[in-house]
Design a protein around this motif. Structure first.
Motif, PDB file in Angstrom:
ATOM      1  N   GLY A  51       0.852  -1.181   0.000  1.00  0.00           N
ATOM      2  CA  GLY A  51       0.000   0.000   0.000  1.00  0.00           C
ATOM      3  C   GLY A  51       0.887   1.228   0.000  1.00  0.00           C
ATOM      4  O   GLY A  51       1.760   1.363   0.870  1.00  0.00           O
ATOM      5  N   SER A  52       0.682   2.117  -0.946  1.00  0.00           N
ATOM      6  CA  SER A  52       1.585   3.270  -1.060  1.00  0.00           C
ATOM      7  C   SER A  52       1.471   4.219   0.126  1.00  0.00           C
ATOM      8  O   SER A  52       2.361   5.048   0.354  1.00  0.00           O
ATOM      9  N   ARG A  53       0.382   4.113   0.901  1.00  0.00           N
ATOM     10  CA  ARG A  53       0.211   4.960   2.090  1.00  0.00           C
ATOM     11  C   ARG A  53       0.265   4.136   3.372  1.00  0.00           C
ATOM     12  O   ARG A  53      -0.179   4.584   4.426  1.00  0.00           O
ATOM     13  N   ASP A  54       0.830   2.942   3.265  1.00  0.00           N
ATOM     14  CA  ASP A  54       0.991   2.062   4.421  1.00  0.00           C
ATOM     15  C   ASP A  54       2.210   2.510   5.225  1.00  0.00           C
ATOM     16  O   ASP A  54       3.238   2.884   4.656  1.00  0.00           O
ATOM     17  N   ALA A  55       2.086   2.472   6.549  1.00  0.00           N
ATOM     18  CA  ALA A  55       3.244   2.795   7.395  1.00  0.00           C
ATOM     19  C   ALA A  55       4.332   1.738   7.295  1.00  0.00           C
ATOM     20  O   ALA A  55       5.489   2.001   7.632  1.00  0.00           O
ATOM     21  N   VAL A  56       3.983   0.528   6.829  1.00  0.00           N
ATOM     22  CA  VAL A  56       4.976  -0.525   6.628  1.00  0.00           C
ATOM     23  C   VAL A  56       5.732  -0.232   5.333  1.00  0.00           C
ATOM     24  O   VAL A  56       5.133  -0.146   4.260  1.00  0.00           O
TER      25      VAL A  56
ATOM     26  N   GLY B 224      -3.805   2.356   2.227  1.00  0.00           N
ATOM     27  CA  GLY B 224      -3.141   2.274   3.507  1.00  0.00           C
ATOM     28  C   GLY B 224      -2.810   0.826   3.830  1.00  0.00           C
ATOM     29  O   GLY B 224      -2.595   0.006   2.929  1.00  0.00           O
ATOM     30  N   HIS B 225      -2.842   0.485   5.112  1.00  0.00           N
ATOM     31  CA  HIS B 225      -2.382  -0.831   5.554  1.00  0.00           C
ATOM     32  C   HIS B 225      -3.349  -1.958   5.214  1.00  0.00           C
ATOM     33  O   HIS B 225      -2.924  -3.076   4.933  1.00  0.00           O
ATOM     34  N   TRP B 226      -4.635  -1.683   5.235  1.00  0.00           N
ATOM     35  CA  TRP B 226      -5.643  -2.746   5.121  1.00  0.00           C
ATOM     36  C   TRP B 226      -6.003  -2.950   3.656  1.00  0.00           C
ATOM     37  O   TRP B 226      -7.155  -2.797   3.240  1.00  0.00           O
ATOM     38  N   ILE B 227      -5.017  -3.341   2.870  1.00  0.00           N
ATOM     39  CA  ILE B 227      -5.087  -3.264   1.402  1.00  0.00           C
ATOM     40  C   ILE B 227      -6.294  -4.012   0.840  1.00  0.00           C
ATOM     41  O   ILE B 227      -7.044  -3.473   0.022  1.00  0.00           O
ATOM     42  N   GLN B 228      -6.489  -5.261   1.250  1.00  0.00           N
ATOM     43  CA  GLN B 228      -7.543  -6.083   0.646  1.00  0.00           C
ATOM     44  C   GLN B 228      -8.934  -5.612   1.029  1.00  0.00           C
ATOM     45  O   GLN B 228      -9.905  -5.940   0.348  1.00  0.00           O
ATOM     46  N   GLN B 229      -9.040  -4.828   2.106  1.00  0.00           N
ATOM     47  CA  GLN B 229     -10.330  -4.272   2.483  1.00  0.00           C
ATOM     48  C   GLN B 229     -10.520  -2.858   1.930  1.00  0.00           C
ATOM     49  O   GLN B 229     -11.632  -2.469   1.593  1.00  0.00           O
ATOM     50  N   GLU B 230      -9.438  -2.104   1.854  1.00  0.00           N
ATOM     51  CA  GLU B 230      -9.528  -0.733   1.342  1.00  0.00           C
ATOM     52  C   GLU B 230      -9.686  -0.686  -0.175  1.00  0.00           C
ATOM     53  O   GLU B 230     -10.404   0.174  -0.707  1.00  0.00           O
ATOM     54  N   ARG B 231      -9.004  -1.577  -0.868  1.00  0.00           N
ATOM     55  CA  ARG B 231      -8.997  -1.589  -2.329  1.00  0.00           C
ATOM     56  C   ARG B 231      -9.341  -2.992  -2.822  1.00  0.00           C
ATOM     57  O   ARG B 231      -8.533  -3.647  -3.489  1.00  0.00           O
ATOM     58  N   PRO B 232     -10.546  -3.485  -2.505  1.00  0.00           N
ATOM     59  CA  PRO B 232     -10.858  -4.885  -2.809  1.00  0.00           C
ATOM     60  C   PRO B 232     -10.864  -5.202  -4.302  1.00  0.00           C
ATOM     61  O   PRO B 232     -10.340  -6.252  -4.705  1.00  0.00           O
ATOM     62  N   GLU B 233     -11.420  -4.327  -5.126  1.00  0.00           N
ATOM     63  CA  GLU B 233     -11.507  -4.638  -6.553  1.00  0.00           C
ATOM     64  C   GLU B 233     -10.122  -4.672  -7.187  1.00  0.00           C
ATOM     65  O   GLU B 233      -9.811  -5.589  -7.958  1.00  0.00           O
TER      66      GLU B 233
END
Length: 319
Positions: free
Chosen positions: A266-271, A292-301
């Motif tokens: 995720g380009s805005r992930d703190a990791v 952000g961090h929760w990639i599969q939930q934030e950007r599911p499609e």
């Protein structure tokens, strides 16, 4: 699609005895038997994190197996801290393959689930066909045990360190109000700010003004809240309490992962992304999504598209 699942409903779980524990396992696409894919959640998360991916993977021809791993949901929660070391967590997944009669499978992991998938591949390479990891890249095993390194570089308040040096303190804060902690943690559109002093997870649990926007709708938050009100947070936190033990347990493993691998950041992930991932995972493809961090939930499609297309390319080349 499995009759127990629709676009709007997660599969009905079954409890499966593996490796001395019972796991709550959500299964879909049994008609695709012979083409397994195992989904591994992180912390503080659940198999439910994959609710947007399950239908897409079933439609792509996969038998989807998504456990609540030990310490989470209605799965077993052993009291001993070392019951959550990487040999046990990887052993649960190997035993799950044995239960279903599979020699190997594709594994997808997010966050701590990614660490487990990377480590499983080191410990049991013959059981892993392909690797897909989200957020957390391969963690190279340096000369200093991981927790000691983190304490030296990031200090005693860093939450990995705090979980170990002050056992029970954070657990009690999270357990006191799971809904508040989870709603404060699962956010989107958070500004990337420099680290603040203090123990960040406790600060998140207590804040009355969380950053960003809530990611979970009311019904999703209710699923998470009910699960953690039942289980508490200690089982999952015990994963962190084995970090140095895991460093020792992985000492003799070949550190190079040869399987085809997909790493989604995720380009805005703190990791932070890994700078030298291909040195340890030579057959890796790296992709970054606006998340952000929760990639599969934030950007599911987008996540589904990237995963399904990558898997299709792998099938075309390697079968």
């Amino acid at each position: 699609m499995n009759s127990n699942t629709t676009q709007n409903a997660f599969p009905i779980p079954t409890r499966i005895a593996v490796n001395g524990v019972e796991l709550e396992v959500f299964e879909a696409g049994q008609h695709n038997a012979g083409n397994p894919i195992v989904l591994c959640h992180g912390w503080p998360d659940l198999a439910y994190t994959w609710r947007y991916q399950v239908p897409a993977l079933v439609a792509a021809g996969y038998h989807v197996i998504a456990p609540n791993q030990r310490g989470f949901g209605a799965s077993s929660r052993p009291t001993e801290v070392d019951a959550y070391d990487i040999e046990q967590l990887a052993g649960d997944l190997v035993a799950l393959l044995d239960h279903f009669g599979y020699d190997d499978a594709t594994f997808i992991g997010h966050d701590w689930g990614a660490f487990i998938v990377w480590s499983l591949t080191l410990l049991h390479p013959e059981r892993v066909k392909r690797v897909i990891c989200l957020s957390l890249p391969y963690l190279a095993r340096g000369e200093m045990p991981w927790l000691d390194f983190m304490e030296a570089v990031l200090g005693s308040d860093y939450y990995f360190v705090h979980f170990n040096r002050q056992p029970g303190v954070a657990d009690a804060v999270f357990d006191a109000d799971p809904a508040r902690f989870l709603n404060n943690l699962y956010r989107t559109n958070e500004p990337l700010l420099p680290p603040k002093p203090g123990m960040v997870m406790i600060e998140i649990a207590r804040t009355e003004t969380p950053a960003g926007d809530p990611m979970l709708n009311d019904s999703d938050l209710a699923v998470y809240t009910a699960a953690f009100e039942n289980s508490g947070f200690t089982g999952g936190i015990n994963w962190y309490r084995n970090l140095n033990r895991n460093w020792h347990l992985l000492a003799d493993a070949d550190p190079i992962i040869q399987q085809p691998a997909l790493m989604i950041y995720g380009s805005r992930d703190a990791v932070a992304p890994a700078e030298n991932l291909a040195a340890f995972v030579p057959n890796v493809e790296e992709i970054s999504l606006d998340s952000g961090h929760w990639i599969q939930q934030e950007r599911p499609e987008e996540t589904n598209r990237v995963i399904v297309e990558w898997l299709a390319r792998q099938e075309a080349v390697h079968g």
